[in-house]
Write a protein that holds these residues in place. Structure first.
Motif, PDB file in Angstrom:
ATOM      1  N   ASP A   1       0.824  -1.218   0.000  1.00 31.25           N
ATOM      2  CA  ASP A   1       0.000   0.000   0.000  1.00 31.25           C
ATOM      3  C   ASP A   1       0.854   1.262   0.000  1.00 31.25           C
ATOM      4  O   ASP A   1       0.529   2.233  -0.683  1.00 31.25           O
ATOM      5  CB  ASP A   1      -0.939   0.010   1.206  1.00 31.25           C
ATOM      6  N   LYS A   2       1.947   1.258   0.761  1.00 32.80           N
ATOM      7  CA  LYS A   2       2.819   2.433   0.838  1.00 32.80           C
ATOM      8  C   LYS A   2       3.418   2.757  -0.529  1.00 32.80           C
ATOM      9  O   LYS A   2       3.401   3.916  -0.963  1.00 32.80           O
ATOM     10  CB  LYS A   2       3.946   2.196   1.851  1.00 32.80           C
ATOM     11  N   HIS A   3       3.930   1.758  -1.230  1.00 30.08           N
ATOM     12  CA  HIS A   3       4.552   2.001  -2.534  1.00 30.08           C
ATOM     13  C   HIS A   3       3.529   2.430  -3.587  1.00 30.08           C
ATOM     14  O   HIS A   3       3.809   3.311  -4.398  1.00 30.08           O
ATOM     15  CB  HIS A   3       5.326   0.771  -2.995  1.00 30.08           C
ATOM     16  N   LEU A   4       2.348   1.834  -3.559  1.00 32.26           N
ATOM     17  CA  LEU A   4       1.301   2.244  -4.499  1.00 32.26           C
ATOM     18  C   LEU A   4       0.839   3.667  -4.188  1.00 32.26           C
ATOM     19  O   LEU A   4       0.608   4.472  -5.094  1.00 32.26           O
ATOM     20  CB  LEU A   4       0.125   1.261  -4.454  1.00 32.26           C
ATOM     21  N   ARG A   5       0.758   3.990  -2.905  1.00 36.30           N
ATOM     22  CA  ARG A   5       0.364   5.349  -2.494  1.00 36.30           C
ATOM     23  C   ARG A   5       1.402   6.382  -2.936  1.00 36.30           C
ATOM     24  O   ARG A   5       1.058   7.483  -3.375  1.00 36.30           O
ATOM     25  CB  ARG A   5       0.146   5.392  -0.981  1.00 36.30           C
ATOM     26  N   LEU A   6       2.695   6.046  -2.837  1.00 39.78           N
ATOM     27  CA  LEU A   6       3.750   6.958  -3.302  1.00 39.78           C
ATOM     28  C   LEU A   6       3.619   7.228  -4.801  1.00 39.78           C
ATOM     29  O   LEU A   6       3.756   8.375  -5.251  1.00 39.78           O
ATOM     30  CB  LEU A   6       5.136   6.383  -3.005  1.00 39.78           C
ATOM     31  N   ALA A   7       3.354   6.192  -5.573  1.00 36.11           N
ATOM     32  CA  ALA A   7       3.157   6.375  -7.020  1.00 36.11           C
ATOM     33  C   ALA A   7       1.926   7.238  -7.279  1.00 36.11           C
ATOM     34  O   ALA A   7       1.941   8.125  -8.138  1.00 36.11           O
ATOM     35  CB  ALA A   7       3.018   5.017  -7.701  1.00 36.11           C
ATOM     36  N   MET A   8       0.872   7.001  -6.532  1.00 32.91           N
ATOM     37  CA  MET A   8      -0.363   7.757  -6.673  1.00 32.91           C
ATOM     38  C   MET A   8      -0.152   9.230  -6.324  1.00 32.91           C
ATOM     39  O   MET A   8      -0.649  10.119  -7.023  1.00 32.91           O
ATOM     40  CB  MET A   8      -1.424   7.130  -5.764  1.00 32.91           C
ATOM     41  N   THR A   9       0.590   9.494  -5.274  1.00 34.50           N
ATOM     42  CA  THR A   9       0.884  10.879  -4.883  1.00 34.50           C
ATOM     43  C   THR A   9       1.634  11.607  -5.994  1.00 34.50           C
ATOM     44  O   THR A   9       1.328  12.763  -6.304  1.00 34.50           O
ATOM     45  CB  THR A   9       1.699  10.903  -3.574  1.00 34.50           C
ATOM     46  N   ASP A  10       2.587  10.934  -6.599  1.00 35.51           N
ATOM     47  CA  ASP A  10       3.316  11.533  -7.724  1.00 35.51           C
ATOM     48  C   ASP A  10       2.379  11.797  -8.902  1.00 35.51           C
ATOM     49  O   ASP A  10       2.472  12.832  -9.562  1.00 35.51           O
ATOM     50  CB  ASP A  10       4.467  10.633  -8.174  1.00 35.51           C
ATOM     51  N   ALA A  11       1.464  10.870  -9.172  1.00 31.68           N
ATOM     52  CA  ALA A  11       0.510  11.043 -10.281  1.00 31.68           C
ATOM     53  C   ALA A  11      -0.457  12.191 -10.001  1.00 31.68           C
ATOM     54  O   ALA A  11      -0.843  12.922 -10.916  1.00 31.68           O
ATOM     55  CB  ALA A  11      -0.244   9.746 -10.528  1.00 31.68           C
ATOM     56  N   GLU A  12      -0.845  12.358  -8.749  1.00 29.33           N
ATOM     57  CA  GLU A  12      -1.758  13.456  -8.387  1.00 29.33           C
ATOM     58  C   GLU A  12      -1.124  14.822  -8.638  1.00 29.33           C
ATOM     59  O   GLU A  12      -1.830  15.797  -8.894  1.00 29.33           O
ATOM     60  CB  GLU A  12      -2.155  13.345  -6.912  1.00 29.33           C
ATOM     61  N   ALA A  13       0.196  14.899  -8.580  1.00 33.04           N
ATOM     62  CA  ALA A  13       0.894  16.175  -8.773  1.00 33.04           C
ATOM     63  C   ALA A  13       0.931  16.603 -10.240  1.00 33.04           C
ATOM     64  O   ALA A  13       1.223  17.764 -10.546  1.00 33.04           O
ATOM     65  CB  ALA A  13       2.320  16.070  -8.236  1.00 33.04           C
ATOM     66  N   ILE A  14       0.625  15.706 -11.146  1.00 30.95           N
ATOM     67  CA  ILE A  14       0.656  16.016 -12.581  1.00 30.95           C
ATOM     68  C   ILE A  14      -0.583  16.810 -12.956  1.00 30.95           C
ATOM     69  O   ILE A  14      -1.698  16.500 -12.528  1.00 30.95           O
ATOM     70  CB  ILE A  14       0.741  14.723 -13.417  1.00 30.95           C
ATOM     71  N   ASP A  15      -0.395  17.817 -13.800  1.00 33.28           N
ATOM     72  CA  ASP A  15      -1.494  18.636 -14.296  1.00 33.28           C
ATOM     73  C   ASP A  15      -2.550  17.737 -14.948  1.00 33.28           C
ATOM     74  O   ASP A  15      -2.230  16.906 -15.802  1.00 33.28           O
ATOM     75  CB  ASP A  15      -0.942  19.640 -15.320  1.00 33.28           C
ATOM     76  N   ARG A  16      -3.798  17.913 -14.573  1.00 32.40           N
ATOM     77  CA  ARG A  16      -4.875  17.068 -15.103  1.00 32.40           C
ATOM     78  C   ARG A  16      -5.057  17.219 -16.614  1.00 32.40           C
ATOM     79  O   ARG A  16      -5.651  16.366 -17.255  1.00 32.40           O
ATOM     80  CB  ARG A  16      -6.178  17.304 -14.350  1.00 32.40           C
ATOM     81  N   GLU A  17      -4.537  18.277 -17.194  1.00 30.08           N
ATOM     82  CA  GLU A  17      -4.623  18.482 -18.645  1.00 30.08           C
ATOM     83  C   GLU A  17      -3.570  17.668 -19.405  1.00 30.08           C
ATOM     84  O   GLU A  17      -3.575  17.621 -20.623  1.00 30.08           O
ATOM     85  CB  GLU A  17      -4.463  19.968 -18.981  1.00 30.08           C
ATOM     86  N   GLU A  18      -2.676  17.030 -18.692  1.00 33.73           N
ATOM     87  CA  GLU A  18      -1.578  16.271 -19.308  1.00 33.73           C
ATOM     88  C   GLU A  18      -2.073  15.017 -20.024  1.00 33.73           C
ATOM     89  O   GLU A  18      -1.466  14.567 -20.981  1.00 33.73           O
ATOM     90  CB  GLU A  18      -0.548  15.896 -18.233  1.00 33.73           C
ATOM     91  N   ALA A  19      -3.171  14.437 -19.530  1.00 33.21           N
ATOM     92  CA  ALA A  19      -3.693  13.199 -20.116  1.00 33.21           C
ATOM     93  C   ALA A  19      -5.166  13.062 -19.749  1.00 33.21           C
ATOM     94  O   ALA A  19      -5.662  13.746 -18.854  1.00 33.21           O
ATOM     95  CB  ALA A  19      -2.908  11.999 -19.590  1.00 33.21           C
TER      96      ALA A  19
END
Length: 191
Positions: free
Chosen positions: A121-139
């Motif tokens: 869960d910790k590693h998946l959450r870290l990846a998710m946190t990084d993805a949340e930081a990406i501009d929503r217009e990117e994809a």
């Protein structure tokens, strides 16, 4: 290494992701085989996150998608106020036919046989946190992606059972079997 089987562990089979990603992940075994044939059984997924993401991009291209790794994009800074800053995206995949694209932030973990739920869960959450930081217009959709590879001493049979159970907490998860061992791809959608 023989070409491997792709098993969808969790995910809505009616979605674009399930349909497109099954095609994409079906090509990963070809990429793994090519590397193993070329360089004395080198499997890119057993090296590091960068080589795993590159293998995912190569497989996407084989499946007919457009892909880009380690590219520059806008991300929210983690500090208060969260101003935009330039950053790097791990992986961007697009389907020209449907005009739909995804962006992924990846983490990789080499799992022991008894991997704990909180570690997954910790590693998946870290990846998710990084993805949340990406501009929503990117994809069209943003995902955190956890790549799980057996550690050198892991018992593949026991780990497969454990990981198939843990991966069910993701929005989408796949197991890719092969002679050099299974790998798991777990994804969490940024909502």
């Amino acid at each position: 290494m023989a070409l491997g089987k792709v098993t969808m562990i969790v995910g809505d089979r009616r979605t674009l992701e399930a349909k497109h990603w099954s095609k994409w992940f079906g090509k990963i075994s070809i990429i793994r085989q090519r590397f193993c044939d070329w360089s004395d059984d080198f499997d890119p997924f057993h090296f590091n996150e960068t080589s795993s993401v590159a293998a995912l991009a190569n497989a996407a291209t084989l499946a007919g998608f457009v892909s880009q790794t380690e590219y520059i994009l806008d991300k929210r800074h983690s500090t208060r106020g969260r101003p935009w800053r330039r950053g790097r995206g791990d992986l961007w995949i697009a389907d020209n036919e449907s005009e739909f694209c995804w962006v992924f932030e990846a983490k990789q973990h080499f799992a022991a046989t008894g991997i704990r739920e909180d570690t997954f869960d910790k590693h998946l959450r870290l990846a998710m946190t990084d993805a949340e930081a990406i501009d929503r217009e990117e994809a069209d959709r943003r995902f955190g992606c956890l790549i799980v590879v057996p550690s050198a001493k892991a018992n593949h049979e026991i780990l497969s059972e454990r990981m198939d159970h843990l991966a069910k907490s993701a929005d989408f998860a796949f197991r890719l079997d092969g002679n050099s061992g299974p790998i798991w791809l777990a994804f969490s959608l940024v909502k």
